[in-house]
Design a protein around this motif. Structure first.
Motif, PDB file in Angstrom:
ATOM      1  N   HIS A  83     -30.425 -16.503 -31.395  1.00 30.32           N
ATOM      2  CA  HIS A  83     -29.953 -15.240 -30.826  1.00 30.32           C
ATOM      3  C   HIS A  83     -30.950 -14.131 -31.119  1.00 30.32           C
ATOM      4  CE1 HIS A  83     -27.697 -11.457 -30.780  1.00 30.32           C
ATOM      5  NE2 HIS A  83     -26.914 -12.018 -29.892  1.00 30.32           N
ATOM      6  N   GLU A  84     -31.417 -14.058 -32.374  1.00 26.80           N
ATOM      7  CA  GLU A  84     -32.385 -13.027 -32.751  1.00 26.80           C
ATOM      8  C   GLU A  84     -33.682 -13.203 -31.975  1.00 26.80           C
ATOM      9  OE1 GLU A  84     -32.580 -13.460 -36.982  1.00 26.80           O
ATOM     10  OE2 GLU A  84     -30.637 -12.487 -37.285  1.00 26.80           O
ATOM     11  N   GLY A  85     -34.107 -14.457 -31.768  1.00 25.72           N
ATOM     12  CA  GLY A  85     -35.311 -14.723 -30.988  1.00 25.72           C
ATOM     13  C   GLY A  85     -35.154 -14.278 -29.545  1.00 25.72           C
ATOM     14  N   LEU A  86     -33.978 -14.548 -28.961  1.00 29.55           N
ATOM     15  CA  LEU A  86     -33.728 -14.130 -27.585  1.00 29.55           C
ATOM     16  C   LEU A  86     -33.686 -12.609 -27.459  1.00 29.55           C
ATOM     17  CD1 LEU A  86     -31.072 -16.766 -26.482  1.00 29.55           C
ATOM     18  CD2 LEU A  86     -33.447 -16.597 -25.717  1.00 29.55           C
ATOM     19  N   LEU A  87     -33.112 -11.934 -28.448  1.00 24.84           N
ATOM     20  CA  LEU A  87     -33.097 -10.468 -28.420  1.00 24.84           C
ATOM     21  C   LEU A  87     -34.508  -9.911 -28.482  1.00 24.84           C
ATOM     22  CD1 LEU A  87     -30.076  -9.476 -30.705  1.00 24.84           C
ATOM     23  CD2 LEU A  87     -30.271  -9.240 -28.236  1.00 24.84           C
ATOM     24  N   SER A  88     -35.342 -10.503 -29.328  1.00 29.69           N
ATOM     25  CA  SER A  88     -36.726 -10.068 -29.449  1.00 29.69           C
ATOM     26  C   SER A  88     -37.472 -10.278 -28.135  1.00 29.69           C
ATOM     27  CB  SER A  88     -37.405 -10.840 -30.581  1.00 29.69           C
ATOM     28  OG  SER A  88     -38.761 -10.507 -30.669  1.00 29.69           O
ATOM     29  N   MET A  89     -37.259 -11.436 -27.506  1.00 25.47           N
ATOM     30  CA  MET A  89     -37.903 -11.728 -26.237  1.00 25.47           C
ATOM     31  C   MET A  89     -37.432 -10.740 -25.162  1.00 25.47           C
ATOM     32  SD  MET A  89     -38.164 -15.285 -23.983  1.00 25.47           S
ATOM     33  CE  MET A  89     -37.084 -16.070 -25.082  1.00 25.47           C
ATOM     34  N   ALA A  90     -36.143 -10.447 -25.142  1.00 26.89           N
ATOM     35  CA  ALA A  90     -35.602  -9.501 -24.160  1.00 26.89           C
ATOM     36  C   ALA A  90     -36.195  -8.111 -24.365  1.00 26.89           C
ATOM     37  CB  ALA A  90     -34.082  -9.448 -24.264  1.00 26.89           C
ATOM     38  N   ALA A  91     -36.349  -7.697 -25.617  1.00 32.83           N
ATOM     39  CA  ALA A  91     -36.945  -6.391 -25.896  1.00 32.83           C
ATOM     40  C   ALA A  91     -38.390  -6.349 -25.394  1.00 32.83           C
ATOM     41  CB  ALA A  91     -36.891  -6.095 -27.391  1.00 32.83           C
ATOM     42  N   GLY A  92     -39.132  -7.437 -25.586  1.00 36.37           N
ATOM     43  CA  GLY A  92     -40.499  -7.502 -25.088  1.00 36.37           C
ATOM     44  C   GLY A  92     -40.560  -7.421 -23.568  1.00 36.37           C
ATOM     45  N   LEU A  93     -39.622  -8.092 -22.905  1.00 32.57           N
ATOM     46  CA  LEU A  93     -39.580  -8.046 -21.442  1.00 32.57           C
ATOM     47  C   LEU A  93     -39.247  -6.640 -20.935  1.00 32.57           C
ATOM     48  CD1 LEU A  93     -37.813 -11.434 -20.661  1.00 32.57           C
ATOM     49  CD2 LEU A  93     -40.193 -10.839 -20.221  1.00 32.57           C
ATOM     50  N   VAL A  94     -38.392  -5.920 -21.632  1.00 33.06           N
ATOM     51  CA  VAL A  94     -38.044  -4.555 -21.239  1.00 33.06           C
ATOM     52  C   VAL A  94     -39.279  -3.662 -21.349  1.00 33.06           C
ATOM     53  CG1 VAL A  94     -36.723  -2.511 -21.934  1.00 33.06           C
ATOM     54  CG2 VAL A  94     -35.592  -4.718 -21.739  1.00 33.06           C
ATOM     55  N   VAL A  95     -40.058  -3.848 -22.424  1.00 28.86           N
ATOM     56  CA  VAL A  95     -41.284  -3.058 -22.589  1.00 28.86           C
ATOM     57  C   VAL A  95     -42.265  -3.377 -21.463  1.00 28.86           C
ATOM     58  CG1 VAL A  95     -43.311  -2.754 -24.060  1.00 28.86           C
ATOM     59  CG2 VAL A  95     -41.043  -2.765 -25.080  1.00 28.86           C
ATOM     60  N   GLN A  96     -42.444  -4.663 -21.146  1.00 29.47           N
ATOM     61  CA  GLN A  96     -43.354  -5.042 -20.057  1.00 29.47           C
ATOM     62  C   GLN A  96     -42.887  -4.474 -18.719  1.00 29.47           C
ATOM     63  OE1 GLN A  96     -43.646  -9.309 -20.070  1.00 29.47           O
ATOM     64  NE2 GLN A  96     -45.205  -9.338 -21.678  1.00 29.47           N
ATOM     65  N   LEU A  97     -41.585  -4.493 -18.482  1.00 32.09           N
ATOM     66  CA  LEU A  97     -41.036  -3.940 -17.249  1.00 32.09           C
ATOM     67  C   LEU A  97     -41.320  -2.443 -17.158  1.00 32.09           C
ATOM     68  CD1 LEU A  97     -39.363  -4.328 -14.667  1.00 32.09           C
ATOM     69  CD2 LEU A  97     -37.322  -3.892 -16.044  1.00 32.09           C
ATOM     70  N   ALA A  98     -41.129  -1.737 -18.264  1.00 31.45           N
ATOM     71  CA  ALA A  98     -41.391  -0.299 -18.278  1.00 31.45           C
ATOM     72  C   ALA A  98     -42.867  -0.022 -18.002  1.00 31.45           C
ATOM     73  CB  ALA A  98     -40.979   0.292 -19.621  1.00 31.45           C
ATOM     74  N   GLU A  99     -43.770  -0.798 -18.595  1.00 29.71           N
ATOM     75  CA  GLU A  99     -45.204  -0.615 -18.363  1.00 29.71           C
ATOM     76  C   GLU A  99     -45.557  -0.909 -16.906  1.00 29.71           C
ATOM     77  OE1 GLU A  99     -46.924  -3.242 -21.249  1.00 29.71           O
ATOM     78  OE2 GLU A  99     -46.737  -1.783 -22.884  1.00 29.71           O
ATOM     79  N   SER A 100     -44.984  -1.992 -16.358  1.00 31.15           N
ATOM     80  CA  SER A 100     -45.255  -2.344 -14.965  1.00 31.15           C
ATOM     81  C   SER A 100     -44.724  -1.274 -14.017  1.00 31.15           C
ATOM     82  CB  SER A 100     -44.614  -3.683 -14.618  1.00 31.15           C
ATOM     83  OG  SER A 100     -45.207  -4.713 -15.346  1.00 31.15           O
ATOM     84  N   THR A 101     -43.582  -0.730 -14.314  1.00 29.27           N
ATOM     85  CA  THR A 101     -42.991   0.318 -13.484  1.00 29.27           C
ATOM     86  C   THR A 101     -43.869   1.561 -13.503  1.00 29.27           C
ATOM     87  OG1 THR A 101     -40.778  -0.528 -13.918  1.00 29.27           O
ATOM     88  CG2 THR A 101     -40.920   1.721 -13.116  1.00 29.27           C
ATOM     89  N   ALA A 102     -44.364   1.932 -14.694  1.00 25.60           N
ATOM     90  CA  ALA A 102     -45.233   3.099 -14.803  1.00 25.60           C
ATOM     91  C   ALA A 102     -46.528   2.870 -14.031  1.00 25.60           C
ATOM     92  CB  ALA A 102     -45.537   3.386 -16.271  1.00 25.60           C
ATOM     93  N   GLU A 103     -47.103   1.669 -14.141  1.00 28.58           N
ATOM     94  CA  GLU A 103     -48.335   1.350 -13.416  1.00 28.58           C
ATOM     95  C   GLU A 103     -48.085   1.358 -11.912  1.00 28.58           C
ATOM     96  OE1 GLU A 103     -51.664  -2.224 -13.109  1.00 28.58           O
ATOM     97  OE2 GLU A 103     -50.120  -2.317 -14.643  1.00 28.58           O
ATOM     98  N   ASN A 104     -46.933   0.814 -11.500  1.00 30.28           N
ATOM     99  CA  ASN A 104     -46.571   0.789 -10.085  1.00 30.28           C
ATOM    100  C   ASN A 104     -46.437   2.215  -9.546  1.00 30.28           C
ATOM    101  OD1 ASN A 104     -45.830  -0.337  -7.612  1.00 30.28           O
ATOM    102  ND2 ASN A 104     -43.659  -0.259  -8.136  1.00 30.28           N
ATOM    103  N   GLU A 105     -45.812   3.090 -10.304  1.00 29.65           N
ATOM    104  CA  GLU A 105     -45.647   4.484  -9.879  1.00 29.65           C
ATOM    105  C   GLU A 105     -47.002   5.171  -9.751  1.00 29.65           C
ATOM    106  OE1 GLU A 105     -42.948   6.208  -8.858  1.00 29.65           O
ATOM    107  OE2 GLU A 105     -41.881   4.302  -8.994  1.00 29.65           O
ATOM    108  N   SER A 106     -47.901   4.875 -10.691  1.00 32.44           N
ATOM    109  CA  SER A 106     -49.239   5.459 -10.643  1.00 32.44           C
ATOM    110  C   SER A 106     -49.983   4.994  -9.393  1.00 32.44           C
ATOM    111  CB  SER A 106     -50.018   5.069 -11.902  1.00 32.44           C
ATOM    112  OG  SER A 106     -51.355   5.474 -11.798  1.00 32.44           O
ATOM    113  N   LEU A 107     -49.918   3.694  -9.102  1.00 34.43           N
ATOM    114  CA  LEU A 107     -50.583   3.158  -7.914  1.00 34.43           C
ATOM    115  C   LEU A 107     -49.948   3.695  -6.631  1.00 34.43           C
ATOM    116  CD1 LEU A 107     -51.097  -0.560  -9.013  1.00 34.43           C
ATOM    117  CD2 LEU A 107     -52.853   1.227  -8.801  1.00 34.43           C
ATOM    118  N   LYS A 108     -48.624   3.857  -6.653  1.00 35.73           N
ATOM    119  CA  LYS A 108     -47.935   4.401  -5.486  1.00 35.73           C
ATOM    120  C   LYS A 108     -48.376   5.844  -5.228  1.00 35.73           C
ATOM    121  CE  LYS A 108     -43.573   3.192  -4.830  1.00 35.73           C
ATOM    122  NZ  LYS A 108     -42.093   3.204  -4.941  1.00 35.73           N
ATOM    123  N   SER A 109     -48.522   6.615  -6.309  1.00 37.54           N
ATOM    124  CA  SER A 109     -48.972   7.999  -6.165  1.00 37.54           C
ATOM    125  C   SER A 109     -50.393   8.047  -5.602  1.00 37.54           C
ATOM    126  CB  SER A 109     -48.951   8.726  -7.507  1.00 37.54           C
ATOM    127  OG  SER A 109     -47.645   8.857  -7.962  1.00 37.54           O
TER     128      SER A 109
END
Length: 129
Positions: A83-109
């Protein structure tokens, strides 16, 4: 005087209470010797054997339950670790999603700018010879 002998080890006693205590602690069966048995007639020895058998059954049941509890506890700890491993993995995926979203917004601009009149003009001027 009544003499009690353990059937599984060398324990001996002249007192019924001590023999019963030994039976409860070890799960062994103590039997009256020298023709003397507990009060209660010809079924006295059978009662002692039945009581000792019940003690053995109770001790065995407690042992099985303790073993099962330990197994469940180990399984719980294993699931907790997963469970702790899955939570850690999920937190990492949320960070990657946030970075990808920011990069996508920059490219869109940047894309929107290049499509605008000002951006297109600057782009065309950079290709002028």
């Amino acid at each position: 005087m009544t003499h009690y002998q353990c059937g599984s080890c060398s324990y001996q006693s002249d007192h019924l209470g001590e023999a019963q205590q030994h039976s409860h602690q070890t799960g062994h069966v103590c039997i009256g010797k020298d023709g003397a048995g507990p009060a209660g007639g010809r079924f006295g020895k059978a009662r002692v054997v039945v009581k000792a058998g019940a003690s053995v059954l109770a001790a065995t049941t407690i042992g099985v339950l303790a073993w099962k509890y330990k197994g469940l506890q180990e399984e719980h700890e294993e699931l907790q670790t997963k469970h702790e491993g899955l939570l850690s993995m999920a937190a990492g995926l949320v960070v990657q999603l946030a970075e990808s979203t920011a990069e996508n917004e920059s490219l869109k601009s940047e894309n929107d700018y290049l499509k605008s009149a000002t951006g297109a003009s600057k782009t065309l001027k950079s290709y002028d010879c």
